[in-house]
Design a protein around this motif. Sequence first.
Motif, PDB file in Angstrom:
ATOM      1  N   SER A   1       0.865  -1.138   0.210  1.00  0.00           N
ATOM      2  CA  SER A   1      -0.081   0.046  -0.310  1.00  0.00           C
ATOM      3  C   SER A   1       0.573   1.525  -0.026  1.00  0.00           C
ATOM      4  CB  SER A   1      -1.078  -0.073   1.042  1.00  0.00           C
ATOM      5  OG  SER A   1      -1.789  -0.919   0.886  1.00  0.00           O
ATOM      6  N   LEU A   2       0.361   2.430  -1.047  1.00  0.00           N
ATOM      7  CA  LEU A   2       1.260   3.775  -0.689  1.00  0.00           C
ATOM      8  C   LEU A   2       0.544   4.185  -0.081  1.00  0.00           C
ATOM      9  CD1 LEU A   2       2.306   2.766  -4.758  1.00  0.00           C
ATOM     10  CD2 LEU A   2       3.438   2.685  -3.175  1.00  0.00           C
ATOM     11  N   SER A   3      -0.541   4.802  -0.099  1.00  0.00           N
ATOM     12  CA  SER A   3      -1.322   4.956   0.966  1.00  0.00           C
ATOM     13  C   SER A   3      -2.568   4.400   1.722  1.00  0.00           C
ATOM     14  CB  SER A   3      -1.627   6.607   0.028  1.00  0.00           C
ATOM     15  OG  SER A   3      -2.831   6.823  -1.104  1.00  0.00           O
ATOM     16  N   ASP A   4      -3.448   5.271   1.498  1.00  0.00           N
ATOM     17  CA  ASP A   4      -4.532   4.432   2.634  1.00  0.00           C
ATOM     18  C   ASP A   4      -5.001   4.278   0.941  1.00  0.00           C
ATOM     19  OD1 ASP A   4      -3.932   4.128   5.077  1.00  0.00           O
ATOM     20  OD2 ASP A   4      -5.292   6.244   5.612  1.00  0.00           O
ATOM     21  N   GLU A   5      -4.794   5.210  -0.318  1.00  0.00           N
ATOM     22  CA  GLU A   5      -5.569   5.074  -1.256  1.00  0.00           C
ATOM     23  C   GLU A   5      -5.290   4.186  -1.717  1.00  0.00           C
ATOM     24  OE1 GLU A   5      -6.480   9.312  -1.170  1.00  0.00           O
ATOM     25  OE2 GLU A   5      -8.878   8.990  -1.134  1.00  0.00           O
ATOM     26  N   LEU A   6      -3.960   4.208  -2.219  1.00  0.00           N
ATOM     27  CA  LEU A   6      -3.387   3.597  -3.909  1.00  0.00           C
ATOM     28  C   LEU A   6      -2.257   2.372  -3.045  1.00  0.00           C
ATOM     29  CD1 LEU A   6      -2.813   4.056  -6.357  1.00  0.00           C
ATOM     30  CD2 LEU A   6      -0.940   5.967  -6.215  1.00  0.00           C
ATOM     31  N   HIS A   7      -2.423   1.251  -4.022  1.00  0.00           N
ATOM     32  CA  HIS A   7      -1.594  -0.071  -3.676  1.00  0.00           C
ATOM     33  C   HIS A   7      -1.435  -0.196  -5.699  1.00  0.00           C
ATOM     34  CE1 HIS A   7      -4.625   0.483  -0.664  1.00  0.00           C
ATOM     35  NE2 HIS A   7      -5.515   0.413  -1.271  1.00  0.00           N
ATOM     36  N   ILE A   8      -0.220  -0.710  -5.300  1.00  0.00           N
ATOM     37  CA  ILE A   8       0.449  -1.862  -6.019  1.00  0.00           C
ATOM     38  C   ILE A   8       0.472  -2.725  -5.825  1.00  0.00           C
ATOM     39  CG2 ILE A   8       2.987  -1.659  -5.336  1.00  0.00           C
ATOM     40  CD1 ILE A   8       1.990  -1.286  -9.208  1.00  0.00           C
ATOM     41  N   ALA A   9       0.456  -4.450  -6.654  1.00  0.00           N
ATOM     42  CA  ALA A   9       0.340  -5.835  -6.484  1.00  0.00           C
ATOM     43  C   ALA A   9       1.050  -6.393  -7.002  1.00  0.00           C
ATOM     44  CB  ALA A   9      -1.316  -6.824  -5.827  1.00  0.00           C
ATOM     45  N   PHE A  10       1.940  -7.060  -7.274  1.00  0.00           N
ATOM     46  CA  PHE A  10       2.499  -7.601  -8.160  1.00  0.00           C
ATOM     47  C   PHE A  10       3.297  -9.176  -7.920  1.00  0.00           C
ATOM     48  CE2 PHE A  10       4.603  -5.661  -5.152  1.00  0.00           C
ATOM     49  CZ  PHE A  10       6.011  -5.885  -4.600  1.00  0.00           C
ATOM     50  N   ARG A  11       3.479 -10.816  -8.781  1.00  0.00           N
ATOM     51  CA  ARG A  11       3.347 -11.625  -8.482  1.00  0.00           C
ATOM     52  C   ARG A  11       4.845 -11.844  -7.852  1.00  0.00           C
ATOM     53  NH1 ARG A  11       0.530 -11.680 -12.901  1.00  0.00           N
ATOM     54  NH2 ARG A  11      -0.882 -12.895 -13.298  1.00  0.00           N
ATOM     55  N   ARG A  12       6.041 -11.047  -7.942  1.00  0.00           N
ATOM     56  CA  ARG A  12       7.116 -10.629  -8.012  1.00  0.00           C
ATOM     57  C   ARG A  12       7.418  -9.418  -8.639  1.00  0.00           C
ATOM     58  NH1 ARG A  12       6.568 -14.626 -11.737  1.00  0.00           N
ATOM     59  NH2 ARG A  12       7.792 -14.042 -14.021  1.00  0.00           N
ATOM     60  N   PRO A  13       8.226  -8.466  -7.711  1.00  0.00           N
ATOM     61  CA  PRO A  13       8.862  -7.650  -8.168  1.00  0.00           C
ATOM     62  C   PRO A  13       9.302  -7.292  -9.336  1.00  0.00           C
ATOM     63  CG  PRO A  13       9.942  -7.914  -6.066  1.00  0.00           C
ATOM     64  CD  PRO A  13       8.792  -8.935  -6.578  1.00  0.00           C
ATOM     65  N   ASN A  14       9.155  -6.009  -9.801  1.00  0.00           N
ATOM     66  CA  ASN A  14       9.111  -6.069 -11.203  1.00  0.00           C
ATOM     67  C   ASN A  14       9.720  -4.534 -11.838  1.00  0.00           C
ATOM     68  OD1 ASN A  14       6.854  -4.588 -12.244  1.00  0.00           O
ATOM     69  ND2 ASN A  14       6.160  -6.882 -11.625  1.00  0.00           N
ATOM     70  N   ALA A  15       9.408  -4.008 -12.575  1.00  0.00           N
ATOM     71  CA  ALA A  15      10.376  -2.354 -12.931  1.00  0.00           C
ATOM     72  C   ALA A  15       9.340  -1.658 -13.117  1.00  0.00           C
ATOM     73  CB  ALA A  15      10.947  -2.127 -14.208  1.00  0.00           C
ATOM     74  N   VAL A  16       8.218  -1.548 -13.022  1.00  0.00           N
ATOM     75  CA  VAL A  16       7.265  -1.254 -13.145  1.00  0.00           C
ATOM     76  C   VAL A  16       6.719  -0.906 -11.431  1.00  0.00           C
ATOM     77  CG1 VAL A  16       4.263  -0.474 -13.046  1.00  0.00           C
ATOM     78  CG2 VAL A  16       5.492  -1.006 -15.392  1.00  0.00           C
ATOM     79  N   SER A  17       6.261  -2.081 -10.727  1.00  0.00           N
ATOM     80  CA  SER A  17       6.236  -2.086  -9.467  1.00  0.00           C
ATOM     81  C   SER A  17       7.333  -1.223  -8.276  1.00  0.00           C
ATOM     82  CB  SER A  17       5.976  -3.507  -8.599  1.00  0.00           C
ATOM     83  OG  SER A  17       7.145  -4.387  -9.115  1.00  0.00           O
ATOM     84  N   ASN A  18       8.427  -1.698  -9.139  1.00  0.00           N
ATOM     85  CA  ASN A  18       9.379  -0.994  -8.006  1.00  0.00           C
ATOM     86  C   ASN A  18       9.439   0.683  -8.393  1.00  0.00           C
ATOM     87  OD1 ASN A  18      11.062  -3.336  -7.348  1.00  0.00           O
ATOM     88  ND2 ASN A  18      12.164  -3.758  -9.192  1.00  0.00           N
ATOM     89  N   ARG A  19       9.058   1.173 -10.039  1.00  0.00           N
ATOM     90  CA  ARG A  19       8.678   2.710  -9.533  1.00  0.00           C
ATOM     91  C   ARG A  19       8.163   2.976  -9.129  1.00  0.00           C
ATOM     92  NH1 ARG A  19       9.601   5.646 -14.302  1.00  0.00           N
ATOM     93  NH2 ARG A  19      12.125   4.117 -13.808  1.00  0.00           N
ATOM     94  N   PHE A  20       7.169   2.255  -8.636  1.00  0.00           N
ATOM     95  CA  PHE A  20       5.908   2.673  -7.888  1.00  0.00           C
ATOM     96  C   PHE A  20       6.320   2.907  -6.317  1.00  0.00           C
ATOM     97  CE2 PHE A  20       2.478   2.632 -11.507  1.00  0.00           C
ATOM     98  CZ  PHE A  20       2.499   3.489 -11.741  1.00  0.00           C
ATOM     99  N   LEU A  21       6.785   2.093  -6.113  1.00  0.00           N
ATOM    100  CA  LEU A  21       7.332   1.735  -4.648  1.00  0.00           C
ATOM    101  C   LEU A  21       8.269   2.507  -4.167  1.00  0.00           C
ATOM    102  CD1 LEU A  21       7.772  -2.030  -4.137  1.00  0.00           C
ATOM    103  CD2 LEU A  21       5.810  -0.438  -3.266  1.00  0.00           C
ATOM    104  N   SER A  22       9.037   3.356  -5.552  1.00  0.00           N
ATOM    105  CA  SER A  22      10.330   4.410  -5.121  1.00  0.00           C
ATOM    106  C   SER A  22       9.483   5.811  -5.062  1.00  0.00           C
ATOM    107  CB  SER A  22      10.807   4.258  -6.425  1.00  0.00           C
ATOM    108  OG  SER A  22      10.782   4.736  -7.505  1.00  0.00           O
ATOM    109  N   LEU A  23       8.873   5.694  -5.389  1.00  0.00           N
ATOM    110  CA  LEU A  23       7.921   7.967  -5.265  1.00  0.00           C
ATOM    111  C   LEU A  23       7.576   7.921  -4.550  1.00  0.00           C
ATOM    112  CD1 LEU A  23       5.082   7.292  -8.690  1.00  0.00           C
ATOM    113  CD2 LEU A  23       7.764   8.065  -8.142  1.00  0.00           C
ATOM    114  N   GLY A  24       6.859   6.964  -2.746  1.00  0.00           N
ATOM    115  CA  GLY A  24       7.310   7.396  -1.231  1.00  0.00           C
ATOM    116  C   GLY A  24       5.835   8.173  -1.260  1.00  0.00           C
ATOM    117  N   ALA A  25       6.051   9.178  -0.703  1.00  0.00           N
ATOM    118  CA  ALA A  25       5.145  10.178   0.055  1.00  0.00           C
ATOM    119  C   ALA A  25       4.753  10.852  -1.168  1.00  0.00           C
ATOM    120  CB  ALA A  25       5.844  11.236   0.500  1.00  0.00           C
ATOM    121  N   ALA A  26       6.181  11.381  -2.199  1.00  0.00           N
ATOM    122  CA  ALA A  26       5.622  12.505  -3.147  1.00  0.00           C
ATOM    123  C   ALA A  26       3.966  11.761  -4.295  1.00  0.00           C
ATOM    124  CB  ALA A  26       6.318  12.209  -4.160  1.00  0.00           C
TER     125      ALA A  26
END
Length: 266
Positions: A230-255
């Motif tokens: 969960s990136l916030s209480d509203e936005l969530h990323i799900a994946f079978r294994r980490p990948n380029a797209v999931s890593n990008r969203f996870l790296s965004l943090g508070a922004a």
Amino acid sequence: MDKAVHACRICQGDVKYMGATDFNKSGSDHFEGRRVFPPSLIQVDYYRCQQCGFMFTPYFDDWSDKDFERQVYNNEYLKADPPFAGERAARLAQFLTRALGDDLRDESLLDFGGGEGHLERLLRRQGFSDCATYDPHHHANCKKPSRIYSLVTTFEVVEHVSDQHNLFKELCSLVAPNGSLLLSTLLQPRDIEMQGVDWWYACPRNAHMAFHTRRSLQHVLQAHGFYLESLSDELHIAFRRPNAVSNRFLSLGAASVQVNDTICAD
């Protein structure tokens, strides 16, 4: 209470009656500081699982698409959800363009539940050439894709669906093995037991019928082999294994959290 009818739709756990609210309670009431629609005198019951925390109403279970068109998604729906007219899609397009950048712009993208495809059109203008829209309940885009995608997005859809397992089965089937699912739905607040159906997001006039905790959302995704962040209480990323797209969203943090809080306020 009939357990066969009101058992948790996620984990089959015991549920607690949370109360009832008037059908005409809308999401706009929260932002306008007033009731947008007059009372309907129809009460909608909500229940909450005592194990995973999932909250739901069986009120809409037997509704057809025609019922929803007539009673929810009619010519007054924009009063319940003003950003639906285009503001939400514009902000989402801006967010995704900024998040994915130039290096991930060629990734394939499917917007699930995107209606007539407004977000897709905006993304194409930003250079996303491999993107599409699929909405089982919108005639213009109701044909299920015959392919899978690197990124499947579904914004403000989850809370509108009664059968969560079927929804996530379909969503996950559209995600490539090394792909990601980006979804927005507001998780319940910590004091949900105190707020009950007074929580602003429990608004039947918007057809909001399903509300997750992190635990319940993780439960339904794990059933399909997906890990949740969960990136916030509203936005969530799900994946079978980490990948380029999931890593990008996870790296965004508070922004990303700040942008999404603005986007998803409906």
